[in-house]
Structure formats: structure tokens, C-alpha cells
Design a protein around this motif. Sequence first.
Motif, short mmCIF file in Angstrom:
data_model
loop_
_atom_site.label_atom_id
_atom_site.label_comp_id
_atom_site.label_asym_id
_atom_site.label_seq_id
_atom_site.Cartn_x
_atom_site.Cartn_y
_atom_site.Cartn_z
N ASP A 211 0.81 -1.22 0.00
CA ASP A 211 0.00 0.00 0.00
C ASP A 211 0.84 1.27 0.00
O ASP A 211 0.38 2.34 -0.39
N LYS A 212 2.06 1.14 0.50
CA LYS A 212 2.92 2.35 0.56
C LYS A 212 3.37 2.80 -0.83
O LYS A 212 3.71 3.95 -1.05
N ALA A 213 3.39 1.86 -1.76
CA ALA A 213 4.00 2.14 -3.07
C ALA A 213 3.18 3.16 -3.87
O ALA A 213 1.97 3.23 -3.76
N VAL A 214 3.92 3.94 -4.67
CA VAL A 214 3.26 4.89 -5.59
C VAL A 214 3.78 4.61 -7.00
O VAL A 214 4.89 4.10 -7.17
N PRO A 215 2.98 4.93 -8.02
CA PRO A 215 3.49 4.78 -9.39
C PRO A 215 4.43 5.93 -9.73
O PRO A 215 4.38 6.99 -9.10
N LEU A 216 5.29 5.69 -10.69
CA LEU A 216 6.19 6.74 -11.16
C LEU A 216 5.34 7.87 -11.74
O LEU A 216 4.35 7.61 -12.44
N SER A 217 5.72 9.13 -11.44
CA SER A 217 4.89 10.26 -11.91
C SER A 217 4.92 10.31 -13.44
O SER A 217 5.90 9.92 -14.08
N GLU A 218 3.82 10.78 -14.01
CA GLU A 218 3.70 10.80 -15.47
C GLU A 218 4.80 11.66 -16.10
O GLU A 218 5.33 11.32 -17.16
N ASP A 219 5.14 12.77 -15.45
CA ASP A 219 6.18 13.65 -16.01
C ASP A 219 7.53 12.92 -16.07
O ASP A 219 8.29 13.05 -17.04
N ILE A 220 7.82 12.17 -15.00
CA ILE A 220 9.10 11.44 -15.01
C ILE A 220 9.04 10.31 -16.03
O ILE A 220 10.01 10.05 -16.75
N LYS A 221 7.88 9.68 -16.12
CA LYS A 221 7.75 8.60 -17.12
C LYS A 221 8.05 9.12 -18.52
O LYS A 221 8.73 8.46 -19.31
N ARG A 222 7.53 10.30 -18.83
CA ARG A 222 7.80 10.84 -20.18
C ARG A 222 9.28 11.13 -20.37
O ARG A 222 9.79 11.08 -21.49
N TYR A 223 9.95 11.44 -19.28
CA TYR A 223 11.39 11.75 -19.38
C TYR A 223 12.24 10.48 -19.48
O TYR A 223 13.39 10.52 -19.88
N VAL A 224 11.65 9.37 -19.10
CA VAL A 224 12.38 8.10 -19.21
C VAL A 224 12.28 7.59 -20.64
O VAL A 224 11.17 7.48 -21.19
N GLY A 225 13.40 7.31 -21.25
CA GLY A 225 13.38 6.77 -22.61
C GLY A 225 13.64 5.29 -22.61
O GLY A 225 13.47 4.61 -21.60
N ILE A 226 14.02 4.79 -23.77
CA ILE A 226 14.45 3.41 -23.87
C ILE A 226 15.90 3.45 -24.35
O ILE A 226 16.22 4.09 -25.35
N GLY A 227 16.75 2.82 -23.57
CA GLY A 227 18.16 2.83 -23.95
C GLY A 227 18.41 1.93 -25.14
O GLY A 227 17.58 1.09 -25.50
N ASN A 228 19.55 2.13 -25.74
CA ASN A 228 19.90 1.31 -26.91
C ASN A 228 21.42 1.20 -26.96
O ASN A 228 22.12 2.16 -26.70
N ALA A 229 21.87 0.01 -27.24
CA ALA A 229 23.30 -0.19 -27.45
C ALA A 229 23.48 -0.58 -28.91
O ALA A 229 22.92 -1.57 -29.36
N THR A 230 24.20 0.24 -29.65
CA THR A 230 24.37 0.00 -31.08
C THR A 230 25.85 -0.21 -31.38
O THR A 230 26.68 0.63 -31.03
N GLY A 231 26.12 -1.31 -32.04
CA GLY A 231 27.51 -1.61 -32.38
C GLY A 231 27.71 -1.69 -33.88
O GLY A 231 26.90 -1.18 -34.66
N LEU A 232 28.76 -2.39 -34.26
CA LEU A 232 29.17 -2.44 -35.66
C LEU A 232 28.12 -3.02 -36.59
O LEU A 232 28.14 -2.77 -37.79
#
Lengths: 541, 245
Positions: A211-232
Amino acid sequence: MDLNRLGTLYPYPLSFMRCLVRQIMGGDWNITRRKFELDANGFGEAVYEVDTGAGGYNFVVFSHYLDPDSRSDRVIAEAWDMTATLCAGELTQERLQSLRDNVPLQEAGRVDSDCIVLTRANKSARNFSYVVECLSRGEQPDLDVIAKVGYIFRTTAVYGSGKFGMADWEKVCWRYPDLASPFMAEMLVCFLIRQFSLELTDWVAVQKGGDKAVPLSEDIKRYVGIGNATGLGMAPYLITHPRLISNWIHIRETALRRVLKKEMTPALFYEFLATAQKAVQHLSEIDTDNEDQNTLNATARNQMSSLISWADATQPENWQTILEYVAETCAFETQELVNSILLEVFREDIYDLQSELGTKEVYHLIPEMTLSELKALIETHYDWALAEDYSGKSCLDTFWYRSEEKQEPRLGRRSQEPGSEKEMLLGMGYAAKCCYDLISKDNDRRSVAEFVFDHPKCRYIIRRMQTMAQSQCGEIRANLLDADVLPIQLLRCKLSFFGVGKFDPRSKLWVRNTMFQGAPLTTDIGAPFKDDWCFPVRPDV
Amino acid sequence: MSSGVTLSLNELRALLRKAFEGIYGHDHDWNALTDLVLWLEFHDLDGLKIFFDAEPGLPCDIPNLSEGDNGDILIDGKGGSFLQFNVTSCDLLVSKAKTAGQAVLHVNNTKHVQVITASVARCASSGLAAAAWWPSEENSAYIAFQEAGARAPNLFRVSLPAGFENYEGVTIIAAPSIKDIQTRYQDWFQFQKSGQTPSNEIEERYQQHLDHGFAMSVDDYKRLCHYADRVLVEATEQSRRGAGE
């Protein structure tokens, strides 16, 4: 098409991520979570249904436990935190079982011909644990920590175009026209991994904190991207698809030419300055240990600040004046950043060019051309290749090859390593020069057909040169066999067309980056959308 | 994968490219050779079977090129597979037809002559009409012809009358229209024809492959992979560093 310039490109409104998000936000799209069967640690299965209005797809996710010692971004890795596929067609129990058996195996598995993309991703162990910990205590995470990495999961491979039994690109164009723009399906998958990573984080936090838990705020969620590792692996694509790359560059240049003719009104001028200011802040927030990239970012930031001051003081009368100032005073990096900013200001005026981004990668031989005509063609369109000095010891020392380990593309030193007899044909400049030298020794009046009958090894490069001579921008101009070649420039060029802007080079061979940072969430679908999420900066929370 | 393996067309293309690259290195236009095999396969002309049959003899010698008294292009294949030099032979034919209006190519002393059907199609896509014929077993032959711009060649089996028993090699003629070819080689168009494959069937077959993948036996798949794997370089610690840490 100088690689030194292509390696400084920034994303712009026709970058594929931007095109995708406009499509998601602007039409009849709906993305619905249909299944989310995860245990307390977040391991299990999830299915997202994507309804584009014209077609329906399922994004099927398998979330696994991964031994931290096995977490690797390399192609040669064999286990991941999550694996997934985007597929068309009905998701029956039998098919789901087949996906369950094969998707986690990635390259070692086989999927059906209605699967469009196969992918995997790893957690940013630091960010995932930290964010879950905060949320489970009922607190939002510190943005300084989030900003340092910018994502919770990062993809390490996104496969499409018929690999491992999936649908061919030609089939995607035929059967799934709503995904038939370059890399549209691959970008959609990255967008969905980001969505899953956010929902997974909230889920595990609730399991942990109750019950203590909260969801990540929408503003922070939008600031979170998806990382990518790109090689040769991405680099050869640019060389083996010269028509497509030439087309992408041509469209970008066409857009820029169009924009430069636009009137500079006070409102647009201030929008330009505001976007430039945002770009400066964006650059200042990039966190990388790579000294070269830091220097590039700092130079671009300083030069942009100078440009803003100059423009504010002089109030130039048109956009061309700004570009002339930038060309005289700024590095390539800054010049390309300014081009992107201008294209952002006039984004709505270039959207129509999006439909022209695709092209067919075919090269037709013109067998009746005489060798004298071919020689003139090479001298005109491949002058850069003829001008290169290949006689030095290091000029041809690099060779590109595929390793027996998962066919991973690698670079070798010809003078030190075995395997150069199996090198990939990527040194197009050198191939053009060798062909030219052979032609020069032959009879000028002979036809190309007669020449290639005797020299079949020249047939491919000749038809490629004949075709590319008719393209708007031609080949990428670089000697990829030089000992000092910087593959990272190729990676950045392609990534900019994907829409990637935050580069964190880990070496000259691979780069980490962040995708979709600042983009809307699936919960934003249907809300007003301004397509202004370029140059993402930290939200005020 | 117990009874067979289904590949996407891109996978099949990639495997063939690597197989040809493994055979020739950079000494041939292996992209064009791949397209040739796939074209034959998708037109029910045994592209893969021909490839598997030809492979042990590849690369073969560059054939002898000469010119006949009447200006025809003559090629002696030195006993090698026509698969290897079909593309470059067709270049000669198209080049001559485009500059001289019409061209004839005779190829002798070669294997896998049916590969010429792909040249007929290539002529048609280059704006030329073309017809080709080559002997089959027991007084019969094949004839393939296609008008400029037409979607697929017409392929027939013909019964050879007396006087044609010793016909050898393969002949292809390219001209502005089929009528021009019929004028010069009217006999071949008058022989009794049978066994035509309609072009819409060819197109449907291709779309089936595109939609559901291309099924092949595990043995053939392994054989193809075996050839394709020749382009791979052995992994070492040093090579692993060549892709990043």
C-alpha cells in the motif's frame, strides 16, 4: 556525403521515431495491455495489443530472471532480461506456446512469418533497482539519478526484415501497409519496450511496497526513454544500402531548402531562439564519460550560446543569414544542430516528405555504356575515391568481417590478424579506384558488357556506380578500410535518422544512446499533441 | 525443424549471397548470381537444384568469347556451369541488341542451359523482346520467349522434327519485338508446343512464398548454411575486441 559531416547529424522531425509518434498520436491508434502475468519480481509474460485503425498487432513480452554476470549488450550474449516480438495475426494458445519456446532464444530460435520484429532488452540494473526502491517506499526517484542514464531498459538488438523466419520487408509493405515506412515496426517495438519497462517498474514496486507504493509520476515517465546499445552491426547497412541512405539525405536537404525560403516572422524567430535554448540545455544535460563526445557537446553548446546572443543582438532578416553566420563560425556539429532546429520550427511544412523516405535498393547495369563513358562517370561521381591515397601502410589496414560467433560484424587489422581473405565488401571507394585502374588499361571503345565478361569481379561495383551516379547525393564518402576509420560516425548518422540524439560512445566501435526520451506515453494517446518533444530536457517536478 | 525448415525470402537471399561470396570471394557479382538462382527457383525452374549441382565445379574457368561470321556472339563454356556466366553473357546480348537493334548469342559446351530463361526475362525488363531454345532429351527442346515489358516468359516444350536431332547448346536472340525474332527463326515457333506454365501461376507461387515463407528440407538448408558459413572468420580473443568490449 562526407562521413565527417554525416557523423554529426542530429535528429529532425522526419526521423523515424518522430514519424511513428505522430502516427500513434494523430490517428486512430490504440495500445492496450491485454495480459500482464508477472510474478512479484516482474518475471512472466505480457501482451500489448496495438490497433492502428488499419490493422491489429500483438507485442508479446517474456520477462526473465537474468544472472547479473550474464548481462551483456553484445550480440554474442545468450540471455536477456526481456525478449519480445511484434506480430500480426491471431494469438492462439498454440502460437503463444511456439513464441514462448522460440522468442527467448532470439537468434537460436525460429518464429512464424507473421512475426514482424524480434527484440531483446536488458535492465539498467542501477536505475531499475533504484526506481523500484523509491516507488516502493512511496517516494518519487531523484531526477539527478534518472537523468544520468535516462532509461530503465535498453535494447541490445531489434531484428526485422525477415530474419529468423519473420515477415520480409516486401511482405510488410504488402500485408501491413500501416507499418511500411522505413524502420516503423522496429521503432514501434522500442516504444513498446519503453512502455513495458515503465509498467514493470510500477508493478514490482507495488509487489515490494504494498500500500505504501506509488506509481512513477507521469512527467518522469515521459522523461524516461528506452536505452539502446548500437555496435558495428549497424554500420555495414549504410554501405549496403547506398540508394536508401542517399534518399534519406536528399529528403533532409530538400526539407532544409524548403525551410530556408520561408519568411522570418518575429514569432518564428523567437520560436527558433527558444528551440535553440532548449537544445543548449539538452546538450548540457548529457552525461557521458567519453571525452571526445563531451568536447563535441561543449563546443556545440558554446557555439549555440554565441549564436543565440548574436541573433538576439543583430536580428537577422532571414534564415539564410543565420546559416551563413553558422557556416563561418561554427563546427559541423553546431551547423547540423542549427539545421535540425530550423527544421523543427517549420516541421509542419515538411511532413509531406515523410512518404518519400523509402526506396528500392536495386542497381541496374548499363552494359552498352562504353568504357570511356564509364571512366568519365567515375571521374565525376567518384572523384573522392580516386583522390584518396591508398598506398600508405595504414590506408587499407582495416578489414570488416563476420565472426563465426553469431555472425557478429567485427573489424580486424590486416597486418596483424587472420581472416582478411573473408572480408566483407565495404570499401567502396577502394573498389571504385581498383575498377578505374583496370578500365584505364583497357580499350576505351569497348563496352561495359565486354569488360565485365573478362572481369566479372568489377560487375557489382560498376552497376553500383552507374546507379549511384544518377542519385541525388551519391555514396558515403570515406575510406572505410583506413586504420583510423571511425565506425561510430556511421552509427551516429543512421541513429540520427532513427531519431536518437543523446550519444554516449563507449569506444569507436559502439555507442549507447537513449530513444523516445520526452515522447508521449500510451496514456497520452488521444490528448492534444504538438510534436515538440525534440531535445528532451529534465522536467520541472 | 524435424521435417523441414521455412525461411523468409530475405533469409534465403542472404544465405545464397553468403554461399556465393564463400565460393567467389569478391571475384564475382554474387548479388546478381543470387538473384538469378532465386528467379529460377520462384519460376519453378529448379534454381536451388541447379546451384547444388553446379557448386562443386565453381568457380569454373572464364569461357571463351568470339564472334561468328554473321556477327552472332559465340561462347564456349569450356564444360562449366552456365550458372556462373549467364549474367555476363546476357550483358553482352543486351549491350549488342541495344546498340545494333538485334543480337544473337550461342552458348556451347556448358551445363545447366535452362538458366537462359532468366536471360529472356532480363531482356524483357530491359525493353527488349527475347526468345531462347535449348535441347531437352529425345528429339525435344524447350523454347522460352517474352515480349518487352511482359511480366513473365512463356515456356514450352517442343517436339523437334527431323533435321534438328543434333541441335546443341543454347541460342537466345534479343530484338525490339517477338515478330522480329519469328521472322528470322520461324521454324522454332512452328514446332508443336506443350506444357506451358501460365505467368499468373508463377506470380501466385511467389506471393505464397512471400506470405508463408519458403519451405526446404533440413538437408538442403544445412548444405546451404555449410556453403554460407565459409564467409565466417574464426573467433579469437583478439577478434572479440574488434566489436567493442
